[in-house]
Design an enzyme around this catalytic site. Sequence first.
Site, PDB file in Angstrom:
ATOM      1  N   GLU A  91      -6.516   3.026   7.021  1.00 22.03           N
ATOM      2  CA  GLU A  91      -8.048   2.673   7.243  1.00 22.03           C
ATOM      3  C   GLU A  91      -7.958   1.133   7.125  1.00 22.03           C
ATOM      4  O   GLU A  91      -9.245   0.525   7.610  1.00 22.03           O
ATOM      5  CB  GLU A  91      -8.479   3.122   5.662  1.00 22.03           C
ATOM      6  CG  GLU A  91     -10.068   2.856   5.749  1.00 22.03           C
ATOM      7  CD  GLU A  91     -10.950   3.462   4.615  1.00 22.03           C
ATOM      8  OE1 GLU A  91     -10.437   4.340   3.720  1.00 22.03           O
ATOM      9  OE2 GLU A  91     -12.018   3.166   4.403  1.00 22.03           O
TER      10      GLU A  91
ATOM     11  N   ARG B 153     -21.337  12.813  10.777  1.00 21.29           N
ATOM     12  CA  ARG B 153     -21.917  12.084   9.701  1.00 21.29           C
ATOM     13  C   ARG B 153     -23.145  10.833   9.713  1.00 21.29           C
ATOM     14  O   ARG B 153     -23.897  11.158   9.010  1.00 21.29           O
ATOM     15  CB  ARG B 153     -20.681  11.319   8.962  1.00 21.29           C
ATOM     16  CG  ARG B 153     -19.650  12.408   8.315  1.00 21.29           C
ATOM     17  CD  ARG B 153     -18.586  11.640   7.917  1.00 21.29           C
ATOM     18  NE  ARG B 153     -17.598  12.668   7.459  1.00 21.29           N
ATOM     19  CZ  ARG B 153     -16.422  12.634   7.004  1.00 21.29           C
ATOM     20  NH1 ARG B 153     -15.935  11.251   6.773  1.00 21.29           N
ATOM     21  NH2 ARG B 153     -15.705  13.771   6.488  1.00 21.29           N
TER      22      ARG B 153
ATOM     23  N   GLY C  44       0.773  -1.208   0.074  1.00 18.63           N
ATOM     24  CA  GLY C  44      -0.068   0.118   0.044  1.00 18.63           C
ATOM     25  C   GLY C  44       0.852   1.134  -0.031  1.00 18.63           C
ATOM     26  O   GLY C  44       1.849   1.220   0.568  1.00 18.63           O
TER      27      GLY C  44
ATOM     28  N   HIS D 151     -21.457   8.746   4.164  1.00 13.94           N
ATOM     29  CA  HIS D 151     -21.223  10.140   4.166  1.00 13.94           C
ATOM     30  C   HIS D 151     -22.311  10.786   3.720  1.00 13.94           C
ATOM     31  O   HIS D 151     -22.987  10.354   2.630  1.00 13.94           O
ATOM     32  CB  HIS D 151     -19.985  10.331   3.122  1.00 13.94           C
ATOM     33  CG  HIS D 151     -19.420  11.746   3.532  1.00 13.94           C
ATOM     34  ND1 HIS D 151     -20.081  12.792   3.161  1.00 13.94           N
ATOM     35  CD2 HIS D 151     -18.299  12.011   4.124  1.00 13.94           C
ATOM     36  CE1 HIS D 151     -19.398  13.863   3.480  1.00 13.94           C
ATOM     37  NE2 HIS D 151     -18.193  13.373   3.741  1.00 13.94           N
TER      38      HIS D 151
ATOM     39  N   LEU E 207      -7.088  11.127   7.387  1.00 12.62           N
ATOM     40  CA  LEU E 207      -5.932  11.518   6.959  1.00 12.62           C
ATOM     41  C   LEU E 207      -4.889  11.646   8.049  1.00 12.62           C
ATOM     42  O   LEU E 207      -3.569  11.189   8.026  1.00 12.62           O
ATOM     43  CB  LEU E 207      -5.956  12.923   6.115  1.00 12.62           C
ATOM     44  CG  LEU E 207      -6.864  12.660   5.089  1.00 12.62           C
ATOM     45  CD1 LEU E 207      -6.862  14.103   4.237  1.00 12.62           C
ATOM     46  CD2 LEU E 207      -6.604  11.897   4.210  1.00 12.62           C
TER      47      LEU E 207
ATOM     48  N   ARG F 231     -16.346   7.679  12.238  1.00  9.18           N
ATOM     49  CA  ARG F 231     -15.210   8.549  12.142  1.00  9.18           C
ATOM     50  C   ARG F 231     -15.671  10.187  12.029  1.00  9.18           C
ATOM     51  O   ARG F 231     -16.539  10.157  11.212  1.00  9.18           O
ATOM     52  CB  ARG F 231     -14.439   8.174  10.942  1.00  9.18           C
ATOM     53  CG  ARG F 231     -13.166   8.966  10.657  1.00  9.18           C
ATOM     54  CD  ARG F 231     -12.118   8.463   9.514  1.00  9.18           C
ATOM     55  NE  ARG F 231     -12.747   8.439   8.282  1.00  9.18           N
ATOM     56  CZ  ARG F 231     -12.847   9.628   7.568  1.00  9.18           C
ATOM     57  NH1 ARG F 231     -12.333  10.665   7.953  1.00  9.18           N
ATOM     58  NH2 ARG F 231     -13.391   9.589   6.213  1.00  9.18           N
TER      59      ARG F 231
ATOM     60  N   GLY G  50       0.601   3.925   3.921  1.00 11.54           N
ATOM     61  CA  GLY G  50       1.661   2.869   3.441  1.00 11.54           C
ATOM     62  C   GLY G  50       3.103   3.873   2.872  1.00 11.54           C
ATOM     63  O   GLY G  50       4.158   3.469   3.313  1.00 11.54           O
TER      64      GLY G  50
ATOM     65  N   GLY H 116      -0.756   4.457  -0.034  1.00 12.80           N
ATOM     66  CA  GLY H 116      -1.712   5.668   0.337  1.00 12.80           C
ATOM     67  C   GLY H 116      -0.953   6.482   1.534  1.00 12.80           C
ATOM     68  O   GLY H 116       0.358   6.197   1.849  1.00 12.80           O
ATOM     69  N   LEU H 117      -1.562   7.243   2.244  1.00 18.49           N
ATOM     70  CA  LEU H 117      -1.080   7.966   3.402  1.00 18.49           C
ATOM     71  C   LEU H 117      -0.291   7.060   4.232  1.00 18.49           C
ATOM     72  O   LEU H 117       0.930   7.324   4.691  1.00 18.49           O
ATOM     73  CB  LEU H 117      -2.026   8.811   3.997  1.00 18.49           C
ATOM     74  CG  LEU H 117      -2.551   9.977   2.982  1.00 18.49           C
ATOM     75  CD1 LEU H 117      -3.505  10.613   3.872  1.00 18.49           C
ATOM     76  CD2 LEU H 117      -1.453  10.965   2.776  1.00 18.49           C
TER      77      LEU H 117
END
Lengths: 253, 637
Positions: free
Chosen positions: B425, B330, B40, B266, B441, B435, B45, B42-43
């Site tokens: 995540e 949410r 991964g 959401h 993030l 969340r 990984g 993403g942020l």
Amino acid sequence: MKLTLKVWRQKDGDSRGEFATYQANDINPDMSFLEMLDEVNESLLARGEEPIAFDSDCREGICGACSMVINGLPHGGRKATTACQLHMRLFEDGETVTVEPWRARAFPVVRDLIVDRSGFDRIIQAGGFVSVSTGGAQDANVIPIPKPDAELAMDAAQCIGCGACVAACKNASAMLFVAAKVSHLAILPQGRVEKNRRVLRMVEAMDSEGFGNCTVTGSCEAVCPKEISLNFITRLNQEYAVALLKSTGQSAR
Amino acid sequence: MKLDSKIPSGPLAEKWNKHKFDLKLVNPANKRKFEVLVVGTGLAGASAAASLAELGYQVSCFCYQDSPRRAHSIAAQGGINAAKNYKNDGDSIHRLFYDTIKGGDFRAREANVHRLAEVSLSIIDHCVAQGVPFAREYGGMLDNRSFGGAQVSRTFYARGQTGQQLLLGAYQALSRQVGLGAVKMFPRTEMLELVVVAGHAKGIVVRDMVTGKISSHAGDAVVLATGGYSNVFYLSTNAVGCNVTAAYRAYKKGAAFANPCYTQIHPTCIPVSGDHQSKLTLMSESLRNDGRVWVPKQKGDKRLPHDIAEKDRDYFLERKYPSFGNLAPRDISSRAAKEACDEGRGVGPGGLGVYLDFSDAIKRLGEAKIRERYANLFDMYERITGENAYRMPMRIYPAVHYTMGGLWVDYNLMSTVPGLFVLGEANFSDHGANRLGASALMQGLADGYFVLPYTIGHYFAHDKPARPQAGSAEFREAEAAARTRVQKLLAIQGKRTTRSFHRELGRLVWDKCGMARSEKGLKEALQRIPALRDEFWSNLAITGSGESLNQALEHAGRVADFLEFAELMCLDALTRDESCGGHFRTEHQTEEGEAKRDDEHFSHVAAWEFQGEDGRPLLHKEPLVYEGVHMSQRSYK
Ligand SMILES: Cc1cc2nc3c(=O)[nH]c(=O)nc-3n(C[C@H](O)[C@H](O)[C@H](O)COP(=O)(O)OP(=O)(O)OC[C@H]3O[C@@H](n4cnc5c(N)ncnc54)[C@H](O)[C@@H]3O)c2cc1C
Ligand code: FES
């Protein structure tokens, strides 16, 4: 709506490719271009034929994965729009639409509409970063940054690395891509420290990847889905000239 | 299996500092002897891979996209939280901690959340140092906006592209390490199996998505940062490639899966327009700073929004939750929108939409200001719907967006398989049953930049795991299993496409395990999923071969895992016989229709252990104990 599609099919990088013609019927105007291709693929699968391979992921215009030339223009040529955000309501019923991969020596075709853009990654690896390691950064508000600078840096930083600029350019130049990163980091105080080294290395990597020279035709700016401005290329040229002077000056010393 | 959360002793606010000191270290010269496999980019990984390489570890990093920069984190729009209190509006580490725990409806692990709030400060510092162009005020200081579930402004942002800018920061840090030779990057590579040797994670089996070649990689530890499983619902705001495969395969190799039923719907997404749709598009929650949510008071009022007078409008969030108004969390906002539509007051095609109206903000601040704040979102809305939201209110409807559930991890982010760490995540740790906006993030970057680099060393130094042996029997078996699966999929030669199975599964879980869940509906889903799965394995149509780029095959592999995972999700939802956060069981609601928790019986993490293909997963419970907060019924009134 109905469309006739002429789509580039190519089994892999070593095979020769050719256009194949498909009919796309029952197109809903609210579909995105990629959703339309999804439906074509569903019907190909149902007939036991191999679906058209294309890259996509976010489908909201930000990941930069989708990459296809539609009717001769990267992403279809709608202002500030990627292929995944291009909606079918913009096409005419009965129209014939050609779909091809990015064409550039530095972006070899992998299959159908998929190309290899790893050259962009290698340009960033050569210098498109600030050399700070995790830990030890000072408080984020210690260095004030004028709002206009932050905004300008952001204008450049928005680049999604899709490669449309290269695909649009008759020289297949990657100048707009490189200019965006060089400018983003050179505008900010955090990036200024190593700006000379960065620009030299990135330009060297760009050249060695086989991208062409820039003759400032502006076709890149016209198709850029993030509307990255040609002014950044001017800035890149300036940054490069200064860095070159500094580096020859230094080696003379 | 025993769940040991390894929460450090001592007062809540001192746990992390104390723990950092207690963790064993690997000396700098020895770090390069350890190889870490990070799946991964993403942020979570990318930040982990870069930070580990900076420390001196050997890192191999994998992603399914053609470039690590395209990980799904790139799509995050609104912002990232940090308790900087730059606004002098009463924020603090404790308040961010408290808001996050409360937002999660008291179902998150307290010690982790406190640590998250603590390191939030360093994240912003580090990202600014990397050159992330956050929004600024005229004085040059960082700007903030507000997000749902908070009464302070603590959200840092870069236009509507915060995820993009944070990910590019992490991607650039990762690229620097690739350039230095400290990270080997494998894009277009999909993980298909985890390899476990003598109880420890020692490698992964991957498929090269261009050549189709299946091979394995051995390492001293495996880090999964493979994102969430929202796409089990088929339609979600996630990128179309997001999947549960890596996490689910790890679950089948002994990693407990925690709270799979906690999914987030959401409230502000563009409504579904038809069957062709391949994904849903989020309109950032930040829009609720300036947009007002309303529906007509009258059922079936077909007038255009302009023609509906103020007195005929129901600003239902402001009415029901006066102190948080349009910034209610949410889960609560989504249910309120669903309720309004269920009453027949929804707007747009099918009545599945509510208005998000900017006319007051435009009057107050001018169109230019609104443009400056949200231009890219308004443009995106216009491209998708063909409507101009500066003139007409947006139409929005809730959609699946995020999954709080994930692989169970201890305080060190290690799963129940030693040597397997799970970040971002993909783990379950910090968001409880709901969340808050701008906190994913924060969590992804906290895990990757500031937690794992400390805790992974402890595993090497303290547990002294045996060195990995590529080519051992376990590797050969795992590779063979992956190959067999691919061949099995290709051999079915049936009539129905993967997409049609995926769509049917998605609709089923959306109906039965979506915004409202009931015992009856969940039991029905649990009957229908296995039947759908059987049909998949006997009637799937894919063409092409395993030895080339084959997107139909990739999709089929992912859907095969969703078809199993969906059952686990529904089982968890059925077993959790209470409502909490995003998990709303219709049997358990207050008189006002809010989620009603049952703390006496369900104040625990539900961690499921795989029991073989025919066995029923075994439930383990990690009790949730709160020292720093008092558990209360959430109120945003
Ligand atoms: C539209 C949208 C907007 C959002 N906005 C916000 C926001 O404003 N603020 C906020 O805090 N959060 C936001 N979120 C949530 C947040 O973006 C995500 O939760 C977060 O980015 C997840 O990061 P990650 O690193 O855990 O995983 P991801 O970014 O999903 O990355 C997963 C990585 O794993 C790889 N991968 C997955 N499976 C495999 C496999 N089998 N083999 C190999 N590699 C694999 C992928 O290639 C990718 O690199 C938003 C989410 C969406 C969908
Ligand atoms: S699919 Fe992400 S930009 Fe088009």
